[in-house]
Design a protein around this motif. Structure first.
Motif, PDB file in Angstrom:
ATOM      1  N   GLY A 199       0.798  -1.222   0.000  1.00  0.00           N
ATOM      2  CA  GLY A 199       0.000   0.000   0.000  1.00  0.00           C
ATOM      3  C   GLY A 199       0.825   1.263   0.000  1.00  0.00           C
ATOM      4  N   LEU A 200       2.111   1.152   0.352  1.00  0.00           N
ATOM      5  CA  LEU A 200       3.024   2.298   0.312  1.00  0.00           C
ATOM      6  C   LEU A 200       3.919   2.175  -0.913  1.00  0.00           C
ATOM      7  N   ALA A 201       3.990   3.235  -1.702  1.00  0.00           N
ATOM      8  CA  ALA A 201       4.922   3.242  -2.829  1.00  0.00           C
ATOM      9  C   ALA A 201       6.347   3.223  -2.289  1.00  0.00           C
ATOM     10  N   PRO A 202       7.273   2.553  -2.971  1.00  0.00           N
ATOM     11  CA  PRO A 202       8.653   2.478  -2.468  1.00  0.00           C
ATOM     12  C   PRO A 202       9.263   3.833  -2.138  1.00  0.00           C
ATOM     13  N   ASP A 203       8.990   4.846  -2.952  1.00  0.00           N
ATOM     14  CA  ASP A 203       9.574   6.163  -2.702  1.00  0.00           C
ATOM     15  C   ASP A 203       8.960   6.854  -1.487  1.00  0.00           C
ATOM     16  N   ASP A 204       7.848   6.333  -0.973  1.00  0.00           N
ATOM     17  CA  ASP A 204       7.191   6.930   0.192  1.00  0.00           C
ATOM     18  C   ASP A 204       7.668   6.327   1.506  1.00  0.00           C
ATOM     19  N   VAL A 205       8.494   5.292   1.437  1.00  0.00           N
ATOM     20  CA  VAL A 205       8.955   4.618   2.653  1.00  0.00           C
ATOM     21  C   VAL A 205      10.149   5.372   3.232  1.00  0.00           C
ATOM     22  N   HIS A 206       9.958   5.976   4.385  1.00  0.00           N
ATOM     23  CA  HIS A 206      11.034   6.703   5.051  1.00  0.00           C
ATOM     24  C   HIS A 206      11.817   5.796   6.012  1.00  0.00           C
ATOM     25  N   THR A 207      11.128   4.874   6.669  1.00  0.00           N
ATOM     26  CA  THR A 207      11.767   3.897   7.539  1.00  0.00           C
ATOM     27  C   THR A 207      11.353   2.514   7.073  1.00  0.00           C
ATOM     28  N   PRO A 208      12.292   1.689   6.594  1.00  0.00           N
ATOM     29  CA  PRO A 208      11.928   0.381   6.048  1.00  0.00           C
ATOM     30  C   PRO A 208      11.571  -0.633   7.125  1.00  0.00           C
ATOM     31  N   GLY A 209      10.656  -1.514   6.790  1.00  0.00           N
ATOM     32  CA  GLY A 209      10.132  -2.497   7.720  1.00  0.00           C
ATOM     33  C   GLY A 209      11.136  -3.410   8.377  1.00  0.00           C
ATOM     34  N   PRO A 210      12.226  -3.833   7.693  1.00  0.00           N
ATOM     35  CA  PRO A 210      13.178  -4.725   8.366  1.00  0.00           C
ATOM     36  C   PRO A 210      13.789  -4.140   9.630  1.00  0.00           C
ATOM     37  N   LEU A 211      13.690  -2.827   9.839  1.00  0.00           N
ATOM     38  CA  LEU A 211      14.242  -2.231  11.057  1.00  0.00           C
ATOM     39  C   LEU A 211      13.333  -2.436  12.250  1.00  0.00           C
ATOM     40  N   ARG A 212      12.136  -2.961  12.060  1.00  0.00           N
ATOM     41  CA  ARG A 212      11.248  -3.266  13.165  1.00  0.00           C
ATOM     42  C   ARG A 212      10.991  -4.758  13.193  1.00  0.00           C
ATOM     43  N   ARG A 213      10.880  -5.296  14.399  1.00  0.00           N
ATOM     44  CA  ARG A 213      10.605  -6.717  14.525  1.00  0.00           C
ATOM     45  C   ARG A 213       9.311  -6.888  15.308  1.00  0.00           C
ATOM     46  N   PRO A 214       8.561  -7.949  15.035  1.00  0.00           N
ATOM     47  CA  PRO A 214       7.326  -8.172  15.781  1.00  0.00           C
ATOM     48  C   PRO A 214       7.611  -8.553  17.212  1.00  0.00           C
ATOM     49  N   PRO A 215       6.648  -8.337  18.141  1.00  0.00           N
ATOM     50  CA  PRO A 215       6.873  -8.735  19.532  1.00  0.00           C
ATOM     51  C   PRO A 215       7.238 -10.210  19.615  1.00  0.00           C
ATOM     52  N   GLY A 216       8.315 -10.505  20.362  1.00  0.00           N
ATOM     53  CA  GLY A 216       8.747 -11.882  20.510  1.00  0.00           C
ATOM     54  C   GLY A 216       9.602 -12.384  19.367  1.00  0.00           C
ATOM     55  N   GLY A 217       9.852 -11.547  18.365  1.00  0.00           N
ATOM     56  CA  GLY A 217      10.634 -11.957  17.210  1.00  0.00           C
ATOM     57  C   GLY A 217      12.109 -12.025  17.532  1.00  0.00           C
ATOM     58  N   THR A 218      12.881 -12.483  16.576  1.00  0.00           N
ATOM     59  CA  THR A 218      14.322 -12.614  16.763  1.00  0.00           C
ATOM     60  C   THR A 218      15.007 -11.291  16.474  1.00  0.00           C
ATOM     61  N   GLN A 219      15.820 -10.835  17.390  1.00  0.00           N
ATOM     62  CA  GLN A 219      16.557  -9.585  17.206  1.00  0.00           C
ATOM     63  C   GLN A 219      17.890  -9.888  16.532  1.00  0.00           C
ATOM     64  N   ARG A 220      18.198  -9.160  15.461  1.00  0.00           N
ATOM     65  CA  ARG A 220      19.464  -9.361  14.772  1.00  0.00           C
ATOM     66  C   ARG A 220      20.184  -8.015  14.646  1.00  0.00           C
ATOM     67  N   ASP A 221      21.503  -8.075  14.575  1.00  0.00           N
ATOM     68  CA  ASP A 221      22.310  -6.865  14.435  1.00  0.00           C
ATOM     69  C   ASP A 221      22.121  -6.284  13.049  1.00  0.00           C
ATOM     70  N   GLN A 222      21.627  -5.028  12.983  1.00  0.00           N
ATOM     71  CA  GLN A 222      21.401  -4.380  11.702  1.00  0.00           C
ATOM     72  C   GLN A 222      22.663  -3.726  11.161  1.00  0.00           C
ATOM     73  N   ARG A 223      23.735  -3.658  11.979  1.00  0.00           N
ATOM     74  CA  ARG A 223      24.882  -2.870  11.567  1.00  0.00           C
ATOM     75  C   ARG A 223      26.067  -3.738  11.137  1.00  0.00           C
ATOM     76  N   GLY A 224      25.911  -5.067  11.209  1.00  0.00           N
ATOM     77  CA  GLY A 224      27.026  -5.934  10.837  1.00  0.00           C
ATOM     78  C   GLY A 224      27.290  -5.905   9.344  1.00  0.00           C
ATOM     79  N   ILE A 225      28.502  -5.597   8.932  1.00  0.00           N
ATOM     80  CA  ILE A 225      28.882  -5.577   7.518  1.00  0.00           C
ATOM     81  C   ILE A 225      30.063  -6.502   7.334  1.00  0.00           C
ATOM     82  N   ARG A 226      29.901  -7.493   6.488  1.00  0.00           N
ATOM     83  CA  ARG A 226      31.020  -8.381   6.159  1.00  0.00           C
ATOM     84  C   ARG A 226      31.389  -8.157   4.703  1.00  0.00           C
ATOM     85  N   ARG A 227      32.542  -8.650   4.324  1.00  0.00           N
ATOM     86  CA  ARG A 227      33.047  -8.402   2.982  1.00  0.00           C
ATOM     87  C   ARG A 227      33.295  -9.716   2.257  1.00  0.00           C
TER      88      ARG A 227
END
Length: 291
Positions: A199-227
């Motif tokens: 329902g949201l156009a891609p250009d209208d998304v200011h904060t993307p959904g992967p940055l939020r997790r559902p209650p009880g969901g698995t928390q993962r590090d969003q800042r890990g960068i590997r090469r």
């Protein structure tokens, strides 16, 4: 791939906040302040909170209800002048207040979301606001070290959201909300409208959904960068490192090959950003790297 529905009840969402939590609260005065979430936080009554917010709202609004209920021990903010209760509690020693120039407060939160330790600035260097803070000299100039701000939970307000948690803000109601959404592992958003996925156009998304997790969901590090190498079939072993449920940052260029290598049964959520998550041990130090 079927993306999870992250909508939940108000009560269940706020129940994640316990005694002693550090909570970021979006908003600048009224615009962008999650008043509904604040009311529920008051109702549930966790104590000894540290609140990070631009201001203390006005008396009888928002943060003032938390202050009146005696739930806040510490407030990190830029000003409290519009709230006489906050001023009275500060003067009486019942509320610890850490004042920040408004721009510095925003940048400290931004640094926290970016995984930085802090920022260097000469703003307010000669004032009481920086008394006791560490200082460093760089290129002949003295700077104050302002440490990054992070929280246990961020409470934010959006105009529109979809069921996966993609958020859209309106005009100046953006203010601190997108910054705070990056600076806490648990993000709880209230929205004026909740739309179905797509329902949201891609250009209208200011904060993307992967940055939020559902209650009880698995928390993962969003800042890990590997090469990993960009040559040959490097993406094939990289793809095998992606497990179901992972959130994967895909950068510009070669990561677009992900769709041709990712197994058709993959249930990972991808968001185009600036890095790819791959396997460090398979990297060759003599080859180019993709970041």
């Amino acid at each position: 791939m079927r993306l999870p529905d992250k909508t939940t009840t108000l009560e269940e969402a706020v129940a994640q906040i316990g005694d002693g939590a550090t909570v970021m609260v979006g908003g600048f005065g009224v615009p962008g302040t999650p008043f509904t979430l604040i009311r529920e936080l008051v109702r549930q009554g966790p104590k000894h909170l540290t609140i990070i917010k631009n201001d203390a709202n006005e008396k009888g609004m928002g943060i003032d209800h938390l202050l009146a209920a005696g739930q806040v021990d510490r407030l990190v903010t830029s000003h409290i002048g519009l709230n006489p209760r906050a001023v009275e509690m500060l003067n009486a020693g019942r509320l610890e207040v850490e004042f920040n120039p408004q721009g510095i407060l925003a940048e400290r939160i931004r640094a926290g979301g970016a995984g930085l330790g802090g920022i260097l600035t000469d703003i307010a260097a000669e004032t009481e606001l920086t008394r006791g803070k560490k200082r460093v000299e760089l290129d002949g100039r003295e700077y104050v070290v302002e440490t990054a701000l992070r929280a246990d939970v961020a409470l934010i307000h959006a105009d529109r959201a979809d069921t996966f948690g993609n958020l859209d803000y309106v005009a100046t109601a953006q203010n601190f909300n997108p910054l705070m959404a990056m600076a806490a592992p648990v993000v709880i958003a209230e929205a004026e409208r909740v739309l179905p996925l797509g329902g949201l156009a891609p250009d209208d998304v200011h904060t993307p959904g992967p940055l939020r997790r559902p209650p009880g969901g698995t928390q993962r590090d969003q800042r890990g960068i590997r090469r990993c190498p960009t040559l040959g079939n490097a993406w094939s072993p990289a793809a095998r490192e992606i497990a179901p449920g992972m959130v994967v940052n895909l950068g510009i260029g070669l990561p677009t090959r992900w769709s041709t290598i990712s197994p058709p049964t993959s249930r990972s959520a991808c968001t185009p950003r600036t890095a790819s998550r791959a396997s460090a041990p398979r990297c060759s130090p003599r080859r180019p790297t993709a970041t």
